[in-house]
Design a protein around this motif. Structure first.
Motif, short mmCIF file in Angstrom:
data_model
loop_
_atom_site.label_atom_id
_atom_site.label_comp_id
_atom_site.label_asym_id
_atom_site.label_seq_id
_atom_site.Cartn_x
_atom_site.Cartn_y
_atom_site.Cartn_z
N PHE A 120 1.00 -1.24 -0.07
CA PHE A 120 -0.05 0.03 -0.22
C PHE A 120 1.01 1.08 -0.21
CE2 PHE A 120 -3.05 -2.27 2.02
CZ PHE A 120 -4.21 -2.68 0.74
N GLU A 121 1.92 1.30 0.73
CA GLU A 121 2.69 2.04 1.24
C GLU A 121 3.32 2.68 -1.13
OE1 GLU A 121 5.43 1.14 3.70
OE2 GLU A 121 4.39 2.28 5.21
N ALA A 122 4.04 1.94 -1.17
CA ALA A 122 4.80 1.66 -2.65
C ALA A 122 3.79 2.50 -3.57
CB ALA A 122 4.38 0.16 -2.80
N TYR A 123 1.75 1.49 -3.87
CA TYR A 123 1.21 2.18 -4.43
C TYR A 123 0.73 3.13 -4.56
CZ TYR A 123 -2.26 0.63 -7.43
OH TYR A 123 -3.18 0.60 -8.84
N ARG A 124 0.84 3.78 -2.63
CA ARG A 124 0.19 5.03 -2.86
C ARG A 124 1.93 6.40 -3.63
NH1 ARG A 124 -0.50 6.87 3.79
NH2 ARG A 124 1.83 6.63 3.06
N ARG A 125 2.68 5.72 -2.88
CA ARG A 125 3.71 6.67 -3.27
C ARG A 125 3.84 6.85 -5.36
NH1 ARG A 125 6.93 3.18 0.08
NH2 ARG A 125 7.78 2.33 -1.55
N ASN A 126 3.09 5.59 -5.59
CA ASN A 126 3.24 5.57 -7.33
C ASN A 126 2.02 5.79 -7.75
OD1 ASN A 126 6.62 4.77 -8.22
ND2 ASN A 126 5.77 3.59 -6.34
N ALA A 127 1.10 6.43 -7.32
CA ALA A 127 -0.18 6.27 -6.97
C ALA A 127 -0.63 6.52 -8.75
CB ALA A 127 -1.72 7.45 -6.45
N SER A 185 -4.89 -11.29 -3.91
CA SER A 185 -3.85 -10.84 -4.57
C SER A 185 -4.63 -10.44 -4.95
CB SER A 185 -2.79 -11.72 -5.52
OG SER A 185 -2.13 -12.42 -4.52
N GLY A 186 -5.90 -9.83 -5.98
CA GLY A 186 -6.57 -9.19 -6.54
C GLY A 186 -7.61 -8.85 -5.45
N MET A 187 -7.53 -8.55 -4.24
CA MET A 187 -8.33 -7.85 -3.28
C MET A 187 -7.50 -7.00 -2.65
SD MET A 187 -9.69 -8.90 0.48
CE MET A 187 -7.76 -9.12 1.11
N ALA A 192 -6.03 -1.46 -4.05
CA ALA A 192 -5.37 -0.01 -4.02
C ALA A 192 -4.95 1.01 -4.45
CB ALA A 192 -3.74 -0.48 -4.07
N PHE A 193 -6.04 0.35 -5.92
CA PHE A 193 -6.09 1.16 -7.28
C PHE A 193 -8.01 2.12 -6.80
CE2 PHE A 193 -8.49 1.95 -10.89
CZ PHE A 193 -7.41 2.86 -11.61
N GLY A 194 -8.62 1.20 -5.90
CA GLY A 194 -9.36 2.45 -5.44
C GLY A 194 -9.29 3.65 -4.37
N TYR A 195 -8.21 3.55 -3.28
CA TYR A 195 -8.27 4.03 -2.58
C TYR A 195 -7.52 5.29 -3.16
CZ TYR A 195 -11.09 2.38 0.89
OH TYR A 195 -11.54 2.53 2.35
N TYR A 196 -5.90 4.59 -3.98
CA TYR A 196 -4.58 5.71 -4.12
C TYR A 196 -5.00 6.40 -5.55
CZ TYR A 196 -3.58 4.36 -0.12
OH TYR A 196 -2.58 4.21 1.56
N VAL A 197 -5.97 5.75 -6.50
CA VAL A 197 -5.94 6.06 -7.86
C VAL A 197 -7.09 6.55 -8.40
CG1 VAL A 197 -5.63 5.92 -10.44
CG2 VAL A 197 -4.15 4.19 -9.05
#
Length: 230
Positions: A120-127, A185-187, A192-197
């Motif tokens: 989640f941290e990496a996803y947020r950095r690279n949203a 993994s899909g969940m 992450a996509f729904g929150y950060y993108v």
């Protein structure tokens, strides 16, 4: 573990690249060349994230990098090539949810929690870049295949970890490890996509914070596999 076995395990755990390596040319041989190439890649990422892949023009990249078109073509032949270079550099910080091997002395639930938090941290950095990848996957079949191949590698790695936990009596033995890994993994990735993108999953009070997101996702993962918690 022998050296050959360790090397084999390293290859097994190394995910395939999302970048189309066939597009990339050899790296420059001088320090100045490497710096210029890196500056172009950084500029390209900024423009791609700002304008989107389709609307990005080479002139926008050279303007952002403060260089000439001739300089650009010294290092890259096209928008497709510099996009591949952006991915090659960024992809290691955009890991799919991964659960590493759990040693005997480790708490499996804590490993899942740490892995989810790191993702989640990496996803947020690279949203912004993650949103861009979704766009490119919808228009470029070759990139979509590369992206899915990389995701599948992480799913198989998770499945091996789940199977190992099942053998030790630390996970539900009645679920198929590969199917369970694909679902869990899909969940995580869609959360992450729904929150950060897209922001689609934000509640009325605003986005859930990282701690709550991690705790909820981990609880669902652990409960689904009936893993013990210390």
């Amino acid at each position: 573990m022998s050296r050959s076995a360790a090397a084999h395990e390293g290859r097994e755990n190394s995910p395939p690249s999302m970048a189309n390596s066939a597009l990339l040319r050899e790296l420059p041989t001088t320090e100045r060349g490497l710096r210029t190439r890196s500056a172009l890649i950084a500029a390209a990422r900024t423009v791609f994230e700002r304008a989107g892949y389709l609307d990005t023009r080479l002139i926008d990249i050279t303007k952002q990098a403060k260089c000439s078109a001739g300089t650009f073509y010294t290092y890259f032949s096209s928008k497709e090539e510099i996009f591949a270079a952006v991915l090659e550099i960024a992809q290691e910080d955009m890991m799919h949810p991964g659960m590493p091997h759990v040693a005997d002395e480790d708490d499996p639930a804590a490993i899942v929690e740490a892995s989810n938090r790191a993702y989640f941290e990496a996803y947020r950095r690279n949203a912004k870049l993650m949103g861009l990848l979704e766009q490119v996957a919808n228009i470029d079949p070759e990139f979509r295949k590369l992206r899915q191949k990389r995701a599948d590698a992480f799913i198989r790695r998770n499945a091996r970890s789940i199977a190992a936990l099942q053998e030790r009596g630390l996970a539900d033995t009645e679920v198929d490890p590969l199917l369970a890994s694909r679902a869990l993994s899909g969940m995580i990735s869609r959360l992450a996509f729904g929150y950060y993108v897209t922001g689609d999953f934000a509640g009325e009070a605003g986005p859930v914070d990282l701690d709550e997101l991690t705790a909820t996702a981990t609880r669902l993962w652990v409960n689904a596999l009936r893993m013990p918690r210390s």
